[in-house]
Design a protein around this motif. Structure first.
Motif, PDB file in Angstrom:
ATOM      1  N   TYR A  55      41.948  48.831  35.856  1.00  0.00           N
ATOM      2  CA  TYR A  55      41.728  50.220  35.445  1.00  0.00           C
ATOM      3  C   TYR A  55      40.282  50.685  35.649  1.00  0.00           C
ATOM      4  N   GLU A  56      39.416  49.823  36.141  1.00  0.00           N
ATOM      5  CA  GLU A  56      37.992  50.158  36.205  1.00  0.00           C
ATOM      6  C   GLU A  56      37.583  50.887  37.482  1.00  0.00           C
ATOM      7  N   ALA A  57      38.213  50.580  38.589  1.00  0.00           N
ATOM      8  CA  ALA A  57      37.781  51.128  39.883  1.00  0.00           C
ATOM      9  C   ALA A  57      38.081  52.619  39.990  1.00  0.00           C
ATOM     10  N   LEU A  58      37.078  53.364  40.465  1.00  0.00           N
ATOM     11  CA  LEU A  58      37.232  54.802  40.682  1.00  0.00           C
ATOM     12  C   LEU A  58      37.151  55.172  42.159  1.00  0.00           C
ATOM     13  N   ASP A  59      36.691  54.231  42.990  1.00  0.00           N
ATOM     14  CA  ASP A  59      36.582  54.475  44.425  1.00  0.00           C
ATOM     15  C   ASP A  59      36.683  53.136  45.147  1.00  0.00           C
ATOM     16  N   THR A  60      36.457  53.145  46.464  1.00  0.00           N
ATOM     17  CA  THR A  60      36.615  51.923  47.252  1.00  0.00           C
ATOM     18  C   THR A  60      35.589  50.864  46.874  1.00  0.00           C
ATOM     19  N   VAL A  61      34.367  51.281  46.586  1.00  0.00           N
ATOM     20  CA  VAL A  61      33.349  50.324  46.135  1.00  0.00           C
ATOM     21  C   VAL A  61      33.789  49.691  44.816  1.00  0.00           C
ATOM     22  N   GLY A  62      34.341  50.509  43.929  1.00  0.00           N
ATOM     23  CA  GLY A  62      34.856  49.984  42.665  1.00  0.00           C
ATOM     24  C   GLY A  62      36.025  49.037  42.884  1.00  0.00           C
ATOM     25  N   ASN A  63      36.889  49.350  43.857  1.00  0.00           N
ATOM     26  CA  ASN A  63      37.991  48.443  44.202  1.00  0.00           C
ATOM     27  C   ASN A  63      37.458  47.072  44.606  1.00  0.00           C
ATOM     28  N   ALA A  64      36.395  47.080  45.402  1.00  0.00           N
ATOM     29  CA  ALA A  64      35.816  45.819  45.868  1.00  0.00           C
ATOM     30  C   ALA A  64      35.265  45.004  44.701  1.00  0.00           C
ATOM     31  N   ASP A  65      34.551  45.656  43.796  1.00  0.00           N
ATOM     32  CA  ASP A  65      33.994  44.948  42.635  1.00  0.00           C
ATOM     33  C   ASP A  65      35.101  44.410  41.734  1.00  0.00           C
ATOM     34  N   GLU A  66      36.125  45.221  41.530  1.00  0.00           N
ATOM     35  CA  GLU A  66      37.239  44.807  40.677  1.00  0.00           C
ATOM     36  C   GLU A  66      37.988  43.632  41.305  1.00  0.00           C
ATOM     37  N   THR A  67      38.161  43.682  42.610  1.00  0.00           N
ATOM     38  CA  THR A  67      38.841  42.596  43.322  1.00  0.00           C
ATOM     39  C   THR A  67      38.031  41.312  43.280  1.00  0.00           C
ATOM     40  N   ARG A  68      36.718  41.430  43.432  1.00  0.00           N
ATOM     41  CA  ARG A  68      35.853  40.241  43.371  1.00  0.00           C
ATOM     42  C   ARG A  68      35.980  39.542  42.018  1.00  0.00           C
ATOM     43  N   THR A  69      35.931  40.312  40.946  1.00  0.00           N
ATOM     44  CA  THR A  69      36.058  39.729  39.606  1.00  0.00           C
ATOM     45  C   THR A  69      37.394  39.024  39.447  1.00  0.00           C
ATOM     46  N   TRP A  70      38.449  39.669  39.900  1.00  0.00           N
ATOM     47  CA  TRP A  70      39.800  39.110  39.797  1.00  0.00           C
ATOM     48  C   TRP A  70      39.936  37.837  40.630  1.00  0.00           C
ATOM     49  N   ALA A  71      39.433  37.869  41.859  1.00  0.00           N
ATOM     50  CA  ALA A  71      39.525  36.701  42.737  1.00  0.00           C
ATOM     51  C   ALA A  71      38.708  35.533  42.186  1.00  0.00           C
ATOM     52  N   ASN A  72      37.510  35.816  41.682  1.00  0.00           N
ATOM     53  CA  ASN A  72      36.680  34.751  41.111  1.00  0.00           C
ATOM     54  C   ASN A  72      37.329  34.139  39.873  1.00  0.00           C
ATOM     55  N   THR A  73      37.929  34.985  39.040  1.00  0.00           N
ATOM     56  CA  THR A  73      38.580  34.499  37.821  1.00  0.00           C
ATOM     57  C   THR A  73      39.726  33.550  38.149  1.00  0.00           C
ATOM     58  N   ASN A  74      40.459  33.861  39.215  1.00  0.00           N
ATOM     59  CA  ASN A  74      41.618  33.048  39.589  1.00  0.00           C
ATOM     60  C   ASN A  74      41.301  31.982  40.633  1.00  0.00           C
ATOM     61  N   GLY A  75      40.079  31.984  41.136  1.00  0.00           N
ATOM     62  CA  GLY A  75      39.700  30.993  42.135  1.00  0.00           C
ATOM     63  C   GLY A  75      40.362  31.208  43.480  1.00  0.00           C
ATOM     64  N   TYR A  76      40.597  32.467  43.850  1.00  0.00           N
ATOM     65  CA  TYR A  76      41.281  32.775  45.105  1.00  0.00           C
ATOM     66  C   TYR A  76      40.283  32.919  46.252  1.00  0.00           C
ATOM     67  N   THR A  77      40.659  32.398  47.406  1.00  0.00           N
ATOM     68  CA  THR A  77      39.799  32.487  48.597  1.00  0.00           C
ATOM     69  C   THR A  77      40.519  33.107  49.791  1.00  0.00           C
ATOM     70  N   LYS A  78      41.761  33.533  49.579  1.00  0.00           N
ATOM     71  CA  LYS A  78      42.527  34.154  50.666  1.00  0.00           C
ATOM     72  C   LYS A  78      43.371  35.277  50.072  1.00  0.00           C
ATOM     73  N   LEU A  79      43.110  36.509  50.511  1.00  0.00           N
ATOM     74  CA  LEU A  79      43.766  37.668  49.919  1.00  0.00           C
ATOM     75  C   LEU A  79      44.430  38.540  50.977  1.00  0.00           C
ATOM     76  N   ILE A  80      45.588  39.081  50.616  1.00  0.00           N
ATOM     77  CA  ILE A  80      46.232  40.115  51.423  1.00  0.00           C
ATOM     78  C   ILE A  80      45.798  41.462  50.851  1.00  0.00           C
ATOM     79  N   VAL A  81      45.266  42.314  51.706  1.00  0.00           N
ATOM     80  CA  VAL A  81      44.771  43.625  51.277  1.00  0.00           C
ATOM     81  C   VAL A  81      45.763  44.695  51.718  1.00  0.00           C
ATOM     82  N   VAL A  82      46.258  45.468  50.755  1.00  0.00           N
ATOM     83  CA  VAL A  82      47.237  46.516  51.041  1.00  0.00           C
ATOM     84  C   VAL A  82      46.604  47.877  50.783  1.00  0.00           C
ATOM     85  N   THR A  83      46.546  48.688  51.820  1.00  0.00           N
ATOM     86  CA  THR A  83      46.065  50.065  51.689  1.00  0.00           C
ATOM     87  C   THR A  83      46.527  50.849  52.911  1.00  0.00           C
TER      88      THR A  83
END
Length: 245
Positions: A133-161
């Motif tokens: 719920y935090e991201a307001l733009d594409t830069v925010g999407n990137a920051d939100e995704t980084r936090t999520w990926a780091n929390t889960n230890g993910y190193t390979k992501l499918i990006v849908v847009t």
């Protein structure tokens, strides 16, 4: 013998000074003209490069280049366009990843409402779908995704847009997540022409706006890689798979 006419000499001196000044100015005129011409040529070349780059950008994001999509650790859906959430849900249903993040969800949309929108098995939604719920733009999407990926230890992501949004999204994500592999899954919005886009004013405006936003994003990414090169940076490749709207 009469006295010299002072006014006469003053007039000659003034004329000489003007001649000297005129001569000096004439000497620099060719250089000034060359400098002006060089500036005009550079501006023309810059404008031509921007125009050519825009055409390449528009062609690349409206081209059908579907290919097989590898499995990944997680799926990231960037909200803001048609069919993105549906495409992410389809990938989850196919078992393409362990978890899915929907980034940039409107804060007025509850988890129950989003569950009805996603339309996947309740068990899968409850265990494996996260809402950002935090991201307001594409830069925010990137920051939100980084936090999520780091929390889960993910190193390979499918990006849908959306297709036109994919290049900038990959650049922003790669900027904050060097070392993470990004697999693009491009979605074609409804009523978005895939051919002769230049005949549609609204589509051309969208593409031009996105292109002008993409340039600074890719410039920042390039600068970071040149100045602070780190091993394992993700490569923002063009879309491998697409979903039609």
């Amino acid at each position: 013998m009469g006295r010299p006419n002072r006014l006469h000499f003053d007039g000659e001196a003034t004329a000489d000074r003007q001649a000297i000044r005129t001569g000096d100015t004439n000497k620099y005129i060719p250089k000034m003209k060359m400098f002006s011409h060089a500036i005009i040529v550079l501006l023309a070349l810059g404008a031509a490069a921007l125009a050519f780059g825009f055409v390449l950008f528009a062609v690349s994001v409206t081209r059908d280049d579907a290919a097989d999509l590898d499995k990944a650790d997680g799926i990231v859906v960037l909200t803001g366009g048609d069919n993105r959430i549906e495409a992410g849900a389809k990938l989850m249903s196919e078992g393409r990843a362990k978890r899915m993040l929907i980034s940039g969800v409107n804060r007025k949309v509850s988890r129950e409402e989003m569950q009805r929108i996603v339309r996947i098995d309740n068990k899968v939604f409850n265990c494996c779908v996260d809402l950002g719920y935090e991201a307001l733009d594409t830069v925010g999407n990137a920051d939100e995704t980084r936090t999520w990926a780091n929390t889960n230890g993910y190193t390979k992501l499918i990006v849908v847009t959306s297709r036109y949004h994919m290049p900038r999204s990959l650049a922003e994500l790669a900027l904050v997540m060097p070392g993470v592999t990004l697999l693009p899954y491009a979605v074609t919005p409804k009523r978005f022409p895939e051919t002769a886009w230049w005949l549609h004013v609204a589509t051309t405006k969208v593409l031009l706006s996105e292109y002008l936003k993409f340039l600074p994003a890719v410039a920042r990414l390039t600068a970071q890689r040149v100045i602070d090169w780190r091993d394992g940076q993700s490569v923002a490749i063009m879309p491998q798979k697409r979903a039609d709207g």
